[in-house]
Design an enzyme around this catalytic site. Structure first.
Site, PDB file in Angstrom:
ATOM      1  N   HIS A 100      -7.589  -5.237   9.750  1.00  0.00           N
ATOM      2  CA  HIS A 100      -7.017  -4.748   8.639  1.00  0.00           C
ATOM      3  C   HIS A 100      -5.675  -5.210   8.033  1.00  0.00           C
ATOM      4  O   HIS A 100      -5.118  -5.594   8.532  1.00  0.00           O
ATOM      5  CB  HIS A 100      -6.673  -2.801   7.927  1.00  0.00           C
ATOM      6  CG  HIS A 100      -5.757  -2.263   8.714  1.00  0.00           C
ATOM      7  ND1 HIS A 100      -5.896  -1.148   8.783  1.00  0.00           N
ATOM      8  CD2 HIS A 100      -4.652  -2.539   9.084  1.00  0.00           C
ATOM      9  CE1 HIS A 100      -4.731  -0.790   8.913  1.00  0.00           C
ATOM     10  NE2 HIS A 100      -3.467  -1.748   8.672  1.00  0.00           N
TER      11      HIS A 100
ATOM     12  N   GLU B 102     -10.021  -2.326   4.758  1.00  0.00           N
ATOM     13  CA  GLU B 102     -10.623  -2.199   6.018  1.00  0.00           C
ATOM     14  C   GLU B 102     -11.218  -2.493   6.832  1.00  0.00           C
ATOM     15  O   GLU B 102     -12.634  -3.415   5.789  1.00  0.00           O
ATOM     16  CB  GLU B 102     -10.607  -0.615   6.471  1.00  0.00           C
ATOM     17  CG  GLU B 102      -9.154   0.678   5.875  1.00  0.00           C
ATOM     18  CD  GLU B 102      -8.877   0.757   7.403  1.00  0.00           C
ATOM     19  OE1 GLU B 102      -9.036  -0.520   8.215  1.00  0.00           O
ATOM     20  OE2 GLU B 102      -8.281   1.798   7.528  1.00  0.00           O
TER      21      GLU B 102
ATOM     22  N   ASP C  59       0.905  -1.349   0.048  1.00  0.00           N
ATOM     23  CA  ASP C  59      -0.065   0.078  -0.210  1.00  0.00           C
ATOM     24  C   ASP C  59       1.049   1.640   0.146  1.00  0.00           C
ATOM     25  O   ASP C  59       2.061   1.651  -0.045  1.00  0.00           O
ATOM     26  CB  ASP C  59      -1.158   0.046   0.932  1.00  0.00           C
ATOM     27  CG  ASP C  59      -0.751  -0.622   1.977  1.00  0.00           C
ATOM     28  OD1 ASP C  59       0.269  -0.663   2.611  1.00  0.00           O
ATOM     29  OD2 ASP C  59      -0.475  -0.866   3.513  1.00  0.00           O
TER      30      ASP C  59
ATOM     31  N   ASN D 105      -8.285  -3.128  13.959  1.00  0.00           N
ATOM     32  CA  ASN D 105      -9.193  -3.586  13.312  1.00  0.00           C
ATOM     33  C   ASN D 105      -9.494  -4.606  12.782  1.00  0.00           C
ATOM     34  O   ASN D 105     -10.181  -4.914  12.173  1.00  0.00           O
ATOM     35  CB  ASN D 105     -10.048  -2.404  12.933  1.00  0.00           C
ATOM     36  CG  ASN D 105      -8.724  -1.793  12.209  1.00  0.00           C
ATOM     37  OD1 ASN D 105      -8.046  -2.253  11.139  1.00  0.00           O
ATOM     38  ND2 ASN D 105      -9.390  -0.687  11.127  1.00  0.00           N
TER      39      ASN D 105
HETATM   40  C1  F6R Z   1       0.842  -1.284   5.777  1.00  0.00           C
HETATM   41  C2  F6R Z   1      -0.258  -2.057   6.618  1.00  0.00           C
HETATM   42  C3  F6R Z   1      -1.136  -2.178   7.601  1.00  0.00           C
HETATM   43  C4  F6R Z   1      -0.174  -2.190   8.928  1.00  0.00           C
HETATM   44  C5  F6R Z   1      -0.698  -2.534   9.946  1.00  0.00           C
HETATM   45  C6  F6R Z   1      -0.052  -2.868  10.892  1.00  0.00           C
HETATM   46  O1  F6R Z   1       1.615  -1.461   4.402  1.00  0.00           O
HETATM   47  O2  F6R Z   1      -0.245  -2.953   5.382  1.00  0.00           O
HETATM   48  O3  F6R Z   1      -1.868  -3.720   7.013  1.00  0.00           O
HETATM   49  O4  F6R Z   1       0.818  -3.938   8.700  1.00  0.00           O
HETATM   50  O5  F6R Z   1      -1.276  -1.169   9.767  1.00  0.00           O
HETATM   51  O6  F6R Z   1       1.179  -1.650  11.339  1.00  0.00           O
HETATM   52  P1  F6R Z   1       1.722  -1.541  12.348  1.00  0.00           P
HETATM   53  O7  F6R Z   1       2.692  -2.984  12.431  1.00  0.00           O
HETATM   54  O8  F6R Z   1       2.321  -0.294  12.818  1.00  0.00           O
HETATM   55  O9  F6R Z   1       1.347  -1.619  13.723  1.00  0.00           O
END
Ligand code: F6R
Length: 241
Positions: free
Chosen positions: A134, A139, A63, A132
């Site tokens: 994702h 989401e 992303d 959440n």
């Molecule tokens: C980022 C991504 C998100 C993160 C998620 C967890 O490329 O795809 O799904 O993996 O938000 O983020 P952290 O590791 O910062 O808790």
């Protein structure tokens, strides 16, 4: 889903690196799907030290924020440059991230999906997980067959990521993300989670009912998923002693 529990963050990071470096050694033309965020930092540190050559590897990030120039300190391009690109022999033209500055975001997503398809699809995708549920920026409520597409970020996600931007207002409201459909077509999936804050969502992901309100439960339908967690993130799993 296979769950591997490690004493600490360093252990799960090393294991993720060993798995990906092993894949690259077996297939030097591997196609990798890659995450950003706090969780994979240790994985990248270990991977850069692994000595694996990225000369023939193609990488596709999950992303990117919409509206941040590549050079912005919080763009995912900058993250990847700091954590991977600057430390390995990956040719720049083989490193792909959706362009969140593209004038036509839908067209950019189609181009990204087509580039990935032409590369043969993902051999492995490494994922973090949001509180959440994702994965990528899919989401709650996201369709499980979606390709790469533009999304609105959930308020909870913007709040979680405000720590990187200094304020909530500075966090972009939109992003481009590989869809759950794209992720599920990967041959192998590694899901990384660390810390007690992730314990509940890890439990729902591994042991909960499939639900589009918890996007990561889609992974239960994939035949080759390994969940790498530290003891804290595994804390609520009933299947783990
Ligand atoms: C980022 C991504 C998100 C993160 C998620 C967890 O490329 O795809 O799904 O993996 O938000 O983020 P952290 O590791 O910062 O808790």
């Amino acid at each position: 889903m296979r769950v591997e529990v490690f004493d600490d963050y360093a252990g799960l990071s090393q294991r993720a690196s060993d798995l990906v470096a092993g894949l690259i050694r077996t297939n030097p033309a591997s196609v990798l799907g890659l995450p950003t965020g706090s969780t994979p930092e240790g994985f990248y540190t270990a991977l850069c030290r692994s000595g694996a050559s990225f000369q023939g590897v193609r990488t596709f990030n999950l992303d990117e924020y919409v509206g941040l120039p590549r050079e912005h300190a919080q763009s995912y391009y900058t993250f990847m440059k700091q954590h991977l690109y600057d430390h390995v022999d990956l040719p720049p033209e083989q490193a792909h991230i959706p362009n969140g500055m593209a004038p036509d975001l839908e067209a950019e997503c189609r181009r990204y999906e087509e580039t990935l398809r032409a590369a043969g699809g993902l051999d492995v995708v490494v994922l973090g997980i949001g509180l959440n549920g994702h994965i990528g920026f899919n989401e709650p409520g996201a369709a499980w067959d979606a390709p790469t597409h533009p999304v609105m970020l959930a308020q909870a996600t913007r709040e979680a990521n405000a720590r990187f931007f200094g304020s909530l207002e500075a966090v972009p409201t939109r992003a481009l993300t590989m869809g759950i459909g794209t992720i599920l077509r990967a041959h192998r999936i590694l899901l990384l989670a660390s810390g007690s804050a992730k314990a509940e969502i890890v439990k729902r992901t591994v042991e909960g009912a499939l639900s589009i309100s918890v996007p990561a439960t889609a992974l239960q339908s994939h035949p080759n998923v390994t969940v790498l967690v530290d003891r804290a993130a595994a804390g609520m799993l009933s299947s783990v002693a």
